[in-house]
Scaffold this active site. Structure first.
Site, short mmCIF file in Angstrom:
data_model
loop_
_atom_site.label_atom_id
_atom_site.label_comp_id
_atom_site.label_asym_id
_atom_site.label_seq_id
_atom_site.Cartn_x
_atom_site.Cartn_y
_atom_site.Cartn_z
N LYS A 19 57.39 47.55 41.26
CA LYS A 19 56.18 47.79 40.02
C LYS A 19 55.20 46.77 40.83
O LYS A 19 54.33 47.05 41.11
CB LYS A 19 56.89 47.16 38.47
CG LYS A 19 55.38 47.50 37.81
CD LYS A 19 56.01 47.38 36.16
CE LYS A 19 56.47 45.73 35.58
NZ LYS A 19 54.95 44.81 35.70
N ARG A 24 50.21 46.21 43.66
CA ARG A 24 48.92 45.82 45.18
C ARG A 24 48.86 46.81 46.06
O ARG A 24 47.93 47.04 46.94
CB ARG A 24 50.02 44.73 45.98
CG ARG A 24 49.78 43.15 44.68
CD ARG A 24 51.40 42.49 45.44
NE ARG A 24 51.70 41.27 44.80
CZ ARG A 24 51.54 40.92 43.23
NH1 ARG A 24 52.45 41.72 42.58
NH2 ARG A 24 51.88 39.44 42.99
N GLY A 88 49.37 43.42 32.38
CA GLY A 88 48.98 42.05 32.71
C GLY A 88 48.59 41.93 33.88
O GLY A 88 47.19 40.90 34.36
N GLN A 162 50.03 36.31 39.86
CA GLN A 162 48.68 38.24 40.12
C GLN A 162 47.73 36.89 40.18
O GLN A 162 46.68 37.40 39.78
CB GLN A 162 48.78 38.04 38.26
CG GLN A 162 50.36 38.92 37.83
CD GLN A 162 50.36 39.15 36.55
OE1 GLN A 162 48.95 38.57 34.82
NE2 GLN A 162 51.78 39.75 36.22
N ASP A 311 61.00 36.85 35.53
CA ASP A 311 61.43 38.25 35.36
C ASP A 311 62.42 38.26 34.36
O ASP A 311 63.17 39.37 33.65
CB ASP A 311 60.62 39.65 35.91
CG ASP A 311 59.14 39.17 35.68
OD1 ASP A 311 58.56 39.14 34.88
OD2 ASP A 311 58.59 40.09 36.55
N ARG A 384 61.16 44.85 29.01
CA ARG A 384 62.32 43.35 29.87
C ARG A 384 63.98 43.30 28.39
O ARG A 384 64.34 42.85 29.21
CB ARG A 384 61.89 42.64 30.52
CG ARG A 384 61.23 42.66 30.98
CD ARG A 384 61.50 42.06 33.16
NE ARG A 384 60.06 42.76 33.32
CZ ARG A 384 60.37 43.25 34.73
NH1 ARG A 384 61.52 44.32 34.77
NH2 ARG A 384 59.72 44.02 34.96
#
Ligand code: S3P
Length: 425
Positions: A19, A24, A88, A162, A311, A384
């Site tokens: 992901k 990107r 996000g 990010q 994560d 998650r």
């Protein structure tokens, strides 16, 4: 979704494209001269949001299964707000992409995204000369970019890849050297992807810099499987003795794979084989054999380790219930600003399953080993949390019910089918 306890996991599977890398790849390809081909593009709803935002500002793209073609080129003002959904990553990185465009564009999101902090990208992008409006640091976010951005040196307050990405994407179009300094290193996919698209950038362990304006050239790449999706299968197999699974084609970037080290330190037998680096990102096969856990060599996760495992922390809390002496996670304040407050959600659900867990402002301490009890899990719409507690359900006694299980589509739409294909009861 109802999930019963499992005896073990067996078999071979793959996971969708990464992901983080997919976002990107799409954003960076939109800046390149020519048509880029992105194979094994993530099936995550989050990445579809990035593609739809790019299409909304005039980027031509084609999709054939999981292959995405992106025609790099000039953006045009959108005729409506761009919807980032639950993502996000989309909102923050897209803001960096839009900062160098001399038009106004509004980014919106779902209820969860509308609560998430954006000041972390507003500050550096404004320093560069873009104008941004928000609802007190929260979405919707309106960006009026500038085609004359100034290069900056910026020290990021939040450990966030990010933020780093937003600043670097804007820096590609600014005049001069834009540098971002991080106190804790974060995932380096942007740096690797920029190099793949022909950008010479300075990379150190804590400083990354680009010289603008930079030229990017279309590229072909095959995106590795998402380690953070594979993590659920890896942890489930590790916790169930007699498990033996292989996950093929998974990204093995060391800024993402700390979970392997933690599980190995508890005695799990995990091998990585057939490791290659075809598109500037390491990829290979992960083989996991289950075991009865022993004391972790270090049962406190803190500092840079926490940032690298960000994560995987709800999943690690579940793992901690099976580790003699348990696990402690500190320095995880950022976890409260994810799709939901993941510290609170993890503590609440583990308690519902009978675990002993103490909550801290910046983490938790979970006791182990113990047998979890099946329970009704509240996911708070967070993918998650849904996946971490599906794994908890496999090691629990009795059946569990995962509410709002469809939220897994945010990162891994066929999570349940792939999990079931490995489970033996
Ligand atoms: C991501 C960075 C992390 C991570 C998120 C994806 C990325 O967020 O939690 O799932 O792709 O750069 P932060 O940058 O907020 O730490």
């Amino acid at each position: 979704m109802r999930i019963a306890s499992a005896r073990r996991l067996r078999g071979t599977c793959s996971v969708p494209g990464d992901k983080s890398i997919s976002h990107r790849a799409a954003l960076i390809a939109s800046l390149a001269e020519g048509v880029s081909t992105l194979e094994n593009f993530s099936t995550a709803a989050d990445c579809a949001a990035t593609l739809s935002c790019l299409a909304g500002v005039g980027i031509r793209l084609g999709q054939d299964g999981t292959t995405v073609r992106i025609h790099g080129g000039k953006l045009r003002p959108p005729n409506r707000p761009l919807n980032c959904g639950n993502s996000g990553s989309t909102m923050r990185m897209m803001a960096g992409r839009l900062a160098s465009e001399d038009f106004e564009c509004t980014l919106t999101g779902d209820t969860s995204l509308s609560e998430r902090p954006m000041a972390r990208i507003i500050e550096p992008l404004e320093m560069m000369g873009a104008r941004l409006r928000s609802d007190n640091g929260r979405p919707p976010l309106t960006i009026h970019g500038s085609d004359r951005l100034a290069a900056i040196e910026y020290e990021s307050s939040a450990p966030s890849a990010q933020v780093k990405t937003a600043v670097l994407l804007a820096g590609l179009r600014a005049q001069g050297r834009t540098a971002i300094r991080e106190s804790v290193g974060t995932r380096d996919h942007t740096e690797r992807m920029l190099q793949w698209f022909g950008v010479a950038l300075e990379t150190g362990s804590t400083v990354t810099a680009v010289n603008g304006p930079a030229r990017l050239f279309a590229a072909h790449l095959k995106i590795p499987g998402d380690f953070s999706s594979a993590a659920y299968f890896i942890a489930a197999a590790a916790m169930l003795p007699a498990s033996d699974i292989e996950i093929v084609g998974v990204g093995l970037n060391s800024t993402r794979t700390q979970l392997i080290d933690v599980l190995r330190s508890c005695g799990a037998e995990i091998q990585t084989v057939d490791v290659r680096e075809p598109c500037n990102e390491p990829v290979g096969t992960i083989r996991v054999r289950g075991c009865t856990f022993q004391h972790a060599s270090s049962n406190v996760i803190e500092g840079p380790k926490t940032a690298a495992l960000i994560d995987e922390l709800p999943l690690l809390a579940v793992v901690g219930t099976q580790v003699p002496g348990g696990l402690v996670v500190r320095d995880a304040g950022e976890l409260r600003f994810k799709e939901t407050d993941r510290v609170a959600a993890t503590v609440k659900n583990l308690r519902a399953m009978g675990a002993r867990i103490e909550e801290f402002e910046d983490g938790f301490s979970v006791d182990g080993p113990m047998r979890l009890q099946g329970a009704t899990i509240q996911t708070f719409g967070d993918h998650r949390i849904a996946m971490a507690f599906s794994v908890a359900a496999l090691v629990a006694e009795g059946e569990s019910e995962i509410t709002d299980a469809a939220s897994v589509a945010v990162s891994f739409p066929d999570f349940f089918a792939r999990l079931e294909s490995l489970v033996e009861r």
